[in-house]
Design an enzyme around this catalytic site. Structure first.
Site, mmCIF file in Angstrom:
data_model
loop_
_atom_site.group_PDB
_atom_site.id
_atom_site.type_symbol
_atom_site.label_atom_id
_atom_site.label_comp_id
_atom_site.label_asym_id
_atom_site.label_seq_id
_atom_site.Cartn_x
_atom_site.Cartn_y
_atom_site.Cartn_z
ATOM 1 N N ASP A 69 0.856 -1.181 0.000
ATOM 2 C CA ASP A 69 0.000 0.000 0.000
ATOM 3 C C ASP A 69 0.895 1.235 0.000
ATOM 4 O OD1 ASP A 69 -2.152 1.663 0.116
ATOM 5 O OD2 ASP A 69 -2.841 1.041 2.092
ATOM 6 N N ASP A 72 -2.728 2.465 -6.154
ATOM 7 C CA ASP A 72 -1.719 2.546 -5.091
ATOM 8 C C ASP A 72 -1.669 1.341 -4.167
ATOM 9 O OD1 ASP A 72 -4.162 3.037 -3.941
ATOM 10 O OD2 ASP A 72 -3.502 4.718 -2.710
ATOM 11 N N GLU A 73 -2.382 0.266 -4.483
ATOM 12 C CA GLU A 73 -2.264 -0.922 -3.634
ATOM 13 C C GLU A 73 -2.540 -2.189 -4.422
ATOM 14 O OE1 GLU A 73 -5.187 -1.619 -0.537
ATOM 15 O OE2 GLU A 73 -6.510 -0.086 -1.398
#
Length: 362
Positions: A10, A104-105
């Protein structure tokens, strides 16, 4: 059978961190990615801004009240996508079993990784180091034997976190978790659990499956399993698109029926264009309305035929709108989405159905 080795990566304050990286004058300052005008919404906030209580999805007006020195930066989605691709290039050097959740993860299954590294935590350390050295960004990583625990672990020591939950530690770790930390437990569900005396994982572990399914429906099975460290969902490298949607935040709140119909038409028109672009169709149309006070409702309808054109969508959208009383509650936002594609119904599995609702249980 090998114990699964799952990593959840993350990126920390991703959009804001990219802006601070690319604009040195913003480093150390509280920044928000978004627009500062009255109708603006915060897309992302730096950790400096979060210390003041600024959060994503917050109105820009409230964010400014909490942090008067907040600096607003317009978003650059094309840049974020490019950086995300660079991060995934690093991931692919270790495994191709990558399930992105957003830019983003992502989950990585490194049970059988390309470099033959025996410990998943060593892979996570390498990935974090390379993201820092090659991209000048910071990531948090969680490592465990399933997706639920890896996700919880990545949130545990943010920012720049690294946490491993071993199988023999899992039940004790889960017992100590506040119920809000459970994946799929939102604000409303957490409040309901609190009224039932469920505040931590140890309380959830005392609940029977019958009780949880009676109170929370099919989500009850998820909570029951998670409380016992059970999550059999695989890391899915190919994620099937489940919906296409769009929404418009209006320049001013509206209650006039004629104005609402015009805005609904514009949203429907954009939805049709997105459906064409993504070559997507489905059988369920969902209308989302957010009122002036930020409270929102959704209404859905499912048809036998697939929905993809304006002739299909606009009449149904108007039908759903009739179920909404906005005469004394001005509308701030209108959204439409199409879901329930044919491919998903044909390959339907229980976990996929549950996964569709994660983060939306409230």
């Amino acid at each position: 059978m090998d114990e699964r080795k799952i990593i959840h990566i993350d990126m920390d304050a991703f959009y804001a961190s990219v802006e601070q990286r690319d604009h040195p004058e913003l480093r150390g300052k509280p920044i928000a990615v978004g627009h500062a005008e009255q109708r603006g919404v915060v897309s992302a906030a730096s950790y400096e801004a979060r210390r003041f209580g600024v959060r994503s999805a917050m109105s820009s007006l409230k964010a400014k009240q909490l942090c008067p020195q907040l600096v607003f930066v317009p978003g650059r989605m094309s840049v974020y996508k490019e950086v995300s691709a660079q991060i995934h290039t690093i991931f692919h050097e270790y495994t191709d079993m990558i399930e992105p959740l957003s830019l983003d993860e992502a989950f990585l299954d490194v049970t059988h990784n390309k470099k033959g590294i025996s410990l998943a935590v060593d892979i996570a350390k390498e990935i974090k180091r390379r993201i820092r050295e090659e991209l000048n960004l910071v990531a948090s990583a969680g490592i465990s034997y399933n997706k639920f625990l890896a996700k919880v672990a990545s949130d545990y020591r943010k920012p720049d976190g690294l946490c491993t939950i071993h199988p023999d530690q899992a039940l004790d770790f889960i017992a100590s978790l506040p119920i809000e930390a459970f994946w799929g437990v939102g604000r409303v569900t957490a409040q309901k659990m609190h009224t039932l005396g469920i505040h931590k994982g140890k309380d959830l572990q005392q609940c029977t499956l019958e009780m949880l399914t009676r109170l929370f429906g099919k989500a009850g099975q998820i909570y029951y399993d998670f409380a016992r460290g059970i999550d059999l969902r695989p890391v899915e490298a190919e994620r099937v698109r489940k919906s296409v949607g769009c929404e418009h935040t209006l320049e001013k709140d509206i209650t006039a029926s004629s104005s609402v119909i015009i805005e609904l038409y514009h949203v429907a028109n954009e939805l049709v264009e997105r459906l064409k672009k993504n070559e997507f169709s489905g059988n369920t149309l969902t209308l989302k309305i957010k009122f002036y006070d930020f409270k929102q409702i959704t209404r859905s309808v499912t048809q036998e035929k697939e929905l993809h054109g304006m002739a299909d969508i606009l009449p149904l959208a108007k039908q759903l709108l009739k179920e909404v009383d906005y005469s004394i509650r001005p509308i701030r936002l209108i959204g439409l989405s199409i879901s329930n594609p044919k491919e998903e119904r044909e390959t339907h599995e229980v976990w996929k159905q549950l996964e569709l609702e994660f983060g939306q249980l409230d």
